[in-house]
Structures are given as structure tokens and as C-alpha cells.
Scaffold this active site. Structure first.
Site, PDB file in Angstrom:
ATOM      1  N   ASP A 186      40.099  -1.018   1.905  1.00 55.78           N
ATOM      2  CA  ASP A 186      40.658  -0.246   0.797  1.00 55.78           C
ATOM      3  C   ASP A 186      39.595   0.790   0.489  1.00 55.78           C
ATOM      4  O   ASP A 186      38.542   0.461  -0.066  1.00 55.78           O
ATOM      5  CB  ASP A 186      40.906  -1.142  -0.422  1.00 55.78           C
ATOM      6  CG  ASP A 186      41.641  -0.371  -1.504  1.00 55.78           C
ATOM      7  OD1 ASP A 186      41.175   0.736  -1.847  1.00 55.78           O
ATOM      8  OD2 ASP A 186      42.672  -0.848  -1.987  1.00 55.78           O
ATOM      9  N   HIS A 187      39.850   2.027   0.869  1.00 55.44           N
ATOM     10  CA  HIS A 187      38.737   2.989   0.838  1.00 55.44           C
ATOM     11  C   HIS A 187      38.235   3.284  -0.574  1.00 55.44           C
ATOM     12  O   HIS A 187      37.139   3.773  -0.747  1.00 55.44           O
ATOM     13  CB  HIS A 187      39.083   4.271   1.615  1.00 55.44           C
ATOM     14  CG  HIS A 187      39.942   5.249   0.890  1.00 55.44           C
ATOM     15  ND1 HIS A 187      41.308   5.149   0.843  1.00 55.44           N
ATOM     16  CD2 HIS A 187      39.637   6.346   0.169  1.00 55.44           C
ATOM     17  CE1 HIS A 187      41.788   6.152   0.134  1.00 55.44           C
ATOM     18  NE2 HIS A 187      40.804   6.901  -0.289  1.00 55.44           N
ATOM     19  N   HIS A 249      44.625   0.591  -4.200  1.00 49.82           N
ATOM     20  CA  HIS A 249      43.458   1.209  -4.839  1.00 49.82           C
ATOM     21  C   HIS A 249      43.350   0.899  -6.335  1.00 49.82           C
ATOM     22  O   HIS A 249      42.295   0.541  -6.845  1.00 49.82           O
ATOM     23  CB  HIS A 249      43.501   2.731  -4.664  1.00 49.82           C
ATOM     24  CG  HIS A 249      43.744   3.167  -3.244  1.00 49.82           C
ATOM     25  ND1 HIS A 249      43.196   2.521  -2.177  1.00 49.82           N
ATOM     26  CD2 HIS A 249      44.474   4.177  -2.729  1.00 49.82           C
ATOM     27  CE1 HIS A 249      43.574   3.123  -1.053  1.00 49.82           C
ATOM     28  NE2 HIS A 249      44.353   4.132  -1.364  1.00 49.82           N
TER      29      HIS A 249
END
Ligand code: BG6
Length: 497
Positions: A186-187, A249
Site C-alpha cells: 500500500d504505497h 490507503h
């Protein structure tokens, strides 16, 4: 003041052992925009030196044509002035396998290439339908095992479309890989400003005593984008804002903001605390979706001076689509700490401004002895700026100079650029390096993903039954007016976009 111990000793002292990273879907957008720039940047900083990058995709490219493509990816922007010799040294590390994702021959070839390398990292960056054949073929070639070193797999989002498909993907992964080999990315967790949430809360003595329902009125999380869906209409039609941004996110952000203090920084301690928070989400059931959620879809408008299309006119979008490009939620956590504190979440595309931030709004003072302010401005607000600004602002009331007791809100500011004087690293750099050294703290665990999907899936089911037309909002604005209906007291207002 806000140094980040999570970074200490990781980025510079842990050099990954020699590794080969295989990118499935190497001809795609993520490789071009994020993965190659991140790997090149790590190479330039000396964080990685002995490695090979294998592109694995359907296009009939050769190693030479892959190198030509990558040369373009590292030509400009921050890399414009990098000496040619360094670029060549990087390009020499590339290899390419042209294959469909279900053809055993492709994996046999890959197996030969990775042979002898200590570390094997596989990166799934294809459309999700391809994940299963890739995982199974890696298993069939025993690429999930490493006699010496390790074999790990990074899985890009979307990780499922609902609880059932997320579980299914987890099951498929589990038939081939152990949980400690699986890195669900999950950036947002790789962003400095997001990691700093833990430092702000648990590295300072001042905030944590106030971080609860006695002092906090509400929390607001905004992830607004000014771009529309662009060329990703096909993907977005199957997703929508709730799946695309909230399940992943925004819930990760929310968990870091609200979790209990971990006893240490080990991956499982932190991840266990995050899962506890996700488990405490008060379910939004079918009958409550219209009370606690608002959807919207952008219509044509003007964004930053430019006319833009409405969602229904975008390429790859069904003209009758009911996919939401905006969502706002009011959620509650059923815990001692957070009972009664609403968390307002909103995210959308084609809004007036690109901004991601968290605003913690504190309760007003018990007695108003300075009566010359509107009641809503008594709430001190701590704003964590995630992007494009990176920093923290604390909004307090101050006396206006002069022979008066007039009060006005002012800001105390911390900006990363001013305090640290250097650009923060890209999220993918940090995350790739973590996976290479085997640190899964910033990756999501199976129970994390399934718990968040359980909550999101209920909302999706409620929406599926809702016959009402989707509210429209003009591109360039701040989303549908209906989002205001979620707010409660006078103090609760959506922050200006
Ligand atoms: C991705 C979503 O995960 O995150 C995109 O699929 C979104 O729709 C993007 O635009 C936002 O990331 P960032 O880092 O630009 O905020």
C-alpha cells in the site's frame, strides 16, 4: 523536532543481499512511473548494487527493447543530469522475458535467469486477473523456494474487489507462499508524512494524553485529487473511489492515527495494533448506508483553469455507469478511546485541488471567557499535511495585538522542506528496500486486508440495493453538496479544498 526513528538504521545500514527482482507486467504504467524510477534512485544512492531486474510481460519485447524503454524512463526529471555511465550501468542489469502469464515456458526461462541469485523478489504489477496463473506457475517452478537466501512476492492493489475475492486471493497465495513471504503493498505507507504519524503520536509526550474522546471532537481525513480517471477508465469502472482509495490507503492512514501505542516497532506488533482498530469499525449496515455514506460522480467542469470532461464521457466508461468518483463517509470506532468521535473521510477525483491531509479537531475550551469569536473557531486543529505539502500545522487562538482581548486563530507550522532541507524519498523506494531486507512493517497482513474488506463490502452491498441516482458534482469543485449532510454539530465543517 519530528525526526523519524522508523527510518533510523534501515535505509543506510541494511544493504540488501544480491537479488533479482522480476516485475510481472513490466510494460505497464506502474513500472514506468514508479518502479523503475525507484530502483534507479536506490541504485544512485548506493542502497542497492548487486542486482538484476527482469521484466516479464506479454509484449514481444527483447532485452534490448526493454533497455531502450527503461532508458526513456530514467532520461528526464530528477535523473536528467545523471551521468550516462551510471545510466548504462543500470541498463546492463536488465533482462526481459516475453511470455503470457500462464505459459510454463516463460517461467522455465525465468527460472534459469534467477538461478544462483540469493534473493528473489517477484512483483505482481499486472491486472489482477493474472495474479492466479502467475502465483501458480511460480509454485510449479519452485520459484517460491530459495535454497539459499529468500523468495518473496509483492502484490499490488487492487487486492480483491470485496471480502470474498480478497480471501480467495489470500488462499491462492497461501497455497504457494508462506505469510512471511507475502508483501501486500500500500504505497501510502511508504510516504514519509504517513510514517511520521506514529512518530508524532508516540515520539512526543504532548499529544498522546489528548488523543482520545475526552479532548478530540472529530477527525477529518481528505484525499482529494484534481485529476480525473484519465486513461484508467476501464480499471476505475470495476473499482470506484471506495475500493480504490478508502479500503486501502485511507484505512491505513486511519489505523495509524487511531491505533493504541505499540510496545515496540516490530512488524507484527504494529500490524496487530492496526488490525485491532480495523476490527473496531462500527459496521455500516444496509439500512444505514444513506445515513453514513455519500457518493458522487463528476460532471464536466473546469479544473485549474482547464475545461475537463465529465466521468461518463471518459474513455472506457459506461455512459450509464454508477461508479462513484467521490465518496464521503462518517465512521465510528467502537473502542474506549474513540467512542463517540466521528471520523469523516472524503476522497474524490476531479476536485478543485490535490490535497491529502488529516485534521484532528479538538474540543473547545470548557468556558468561553473570550466571547468575540464564532463558536467554530474555538476548536484547535492539528493538521497533518501528507501531500503535496508535507508537514504539520497546529491551529491555535492568539490575542490580536493592541488594547483589546480580541482573539484570532493562527498557525504553528512545521514543513519538511524547511526542517530537513532535503526532498523526502519516494514511497516506492522505501517500500522496495524494506521488502528486500525483509521488513514487512509497512506492508499489510492478511487479517488487515480481510478486516477492512469486511467493512467495505457491507457498504458495497448497501449501495447495490440503493436505486437513487448518484449525486453529480462539477469537476473542479469540492464534491457533491450532499456530503454536508454527514456532518453533525456546528464545529463540524468540511475543510476548504
Ligand atoms: C492509487 C489509485 O492507488 O493511488 C489511484 O489507484 C490514485 O486512483 C493514487 O490516483 C493516488 O496516489 P498518490 O500517491 O498520487 O496520492
Amino acid at each position: 523536532m519530528f525526526a523519524n526513528p522508523l527510518l533510523d538504521g534501515l535505509q543506510f545500514s541494511k544493504e540488501p543481499s544480491p537479488f533479482v527482482i522480476t516485475i510481472f507486467g513490466a510494460t505497464g504504467d506502474l513500472t514506468r512511473r514508479k518502479l523503475i524510477p525507484a530502483l534507479f534512485s536506490l541504485f544512485l544512492k548506493g542502497n542497492i548494487s548487486q542486482f538484476k531486474i527482469v521484466g516479464f510481460a506479454r509484449r514481444p519485447w527483447t532485452t534490448q527493447s526493454f533497455q531502450d524503454e527503461v532508458r526513456q524512463m530514467i532520461a528526464g526529471g530528477p535523473f536528467a543530469s545523471v551521468p550516462e555511465g551510471l545510466k548504462l550501468a543500470f541498463l546492463e542489469k536488465l533482462d526481459y522475458v516475453s511470455s503470457t502469464f500462464d505459459a510454463a515456458e516463460g517461467y522455465a526461462k525465468l527460472s534459469q535467469i534467477v538461478q544462483g541469485w540469493e534473493g528473489r523478489l517477484f512483483y505482481l504489477s499486472t491486472p489482477p486477473d493474472e495474479y492466479e496463473p502467475i502465483i501458480r506457475n511460480l509454485g510449479a517452478q519452485n520459484l517460491n523456494e530459495a535454497t539459499r537466501g529468500y523468495s518473496r512476492i509483492i502484490v499490488e492493489k487492487p487486492f480483491g474487489r470485496d471480502l470474498a475475492t480478497a480471501k480467495e486471493l489470500n488462499d491462492i497465495l497461501a497455497t504457494v507462499f508462506e505469510e512471511n513471504q507475502i508483501y501486500r503493498i500500500d504505497h501510502y505507507l511508504g510516504k514519509e508524512t504517513v510514517q511520521n504519524i506514529l512518530v508524532l503520536r508516540f515520539g512526543n509526550g504532548i499529544f498522546e494524553p489528548l488523543w482520545n474522546n475526552r479532548y478530540i471532537d472529530h477527525i477529518q481525513i481528505t484525499v482529494a485529487e484534481s485529476l480525473g480517471v484519465g486513461t484508467r477508465g476501464n480499471y476505475y469502472e470495476k473499482s470506484g473511489a471506495l475500493r480504490d482509495m478508502v479500503q486501502s490507503h485511507i484505512f491505513q492512514l486511519m489505523a495509524l492515527l487511531t491505533m493504541e501505542p505499540p510496545n515496540d516497532l516490530s512488524p507484527d506488533t504494529i500490524r496487530t495494533e492496526k488490525v485491532k482498530i480495523l476490527k473496531s469499525l462500527r459496521p455500516i449496515t444496509f439500512k444505514d448506508v444513506s445515513k453514513y455514506t455519500v457518493r458522487g460522480q463528476y460532471s464536466e467542469g473546469i479544473v485549474q483553469g482547464q475545461p475537463v470532461k465529465g466521468y461518463l464521457e471518459e474513455e472506457g466508461v459506461d455512459p450509464n455507469s454508477r461508479t462513484e468518483t467521490f465518496v464521503a463517509l462518517k465512521i465510528f470506532l467502537d473502542t474506549w478511546r474513540w467512542e463517540g468521535v466521528p471520523i469523516f473521510i472524503r476522497t474524490g477525483k476531479s476536485l478543485g485541488r490535490r490535497v491529502s491531509e488529516v485534521a484532528i479537531s479538538f474540543k473547545e475550551p470548557p468556558l468561553h471567557i473570550f466571547k468575540n469569536r464564532g463558536s467554530d473557531t474555538w476548536n484547535n486543529t492539528l493538521v497533518i499535511h501528507i501531500q503535496p505539502e508535507e508537514g504539520i500545522t497546529f491551529n491555535i487562538n492568539a490575542k490580536i495585538p493592541g488594547y483589546t482581548t480580541q482573539v484570532r486563530p493562527v498557525n504553528m507550522d512545521f514543513a519538511y522542506g524547511n526542517a530537513f532541507g532535503e526532498a523526502t524519498p519516494e514511497a516506492y523506494e522505501r517500500l522496495l528496500l524494506d521488502a528486500l531486507v525483509g521488513d514487512s512493517t509497512l506492508y499489510t497482513r492478511r487479517d488487515d486486508i480481510e478486516t477492512s474488506w469486511a467493512f467495505i463490502t457491507r457498504i458495497l452491498q448497501g449501495w447495490a440495493e440503493d436505486p437513487n441516482p448518484l449525486p453529480q458534482y462539477r469537476a473542479g469543485g469540492s464534491g457533491p453538496d450532499e456530503a454536508k449532510n454527514l456532518l453533525g454539530s456546528l464545529h463540524q465543517k468540511w475543510r476548504k479544498l
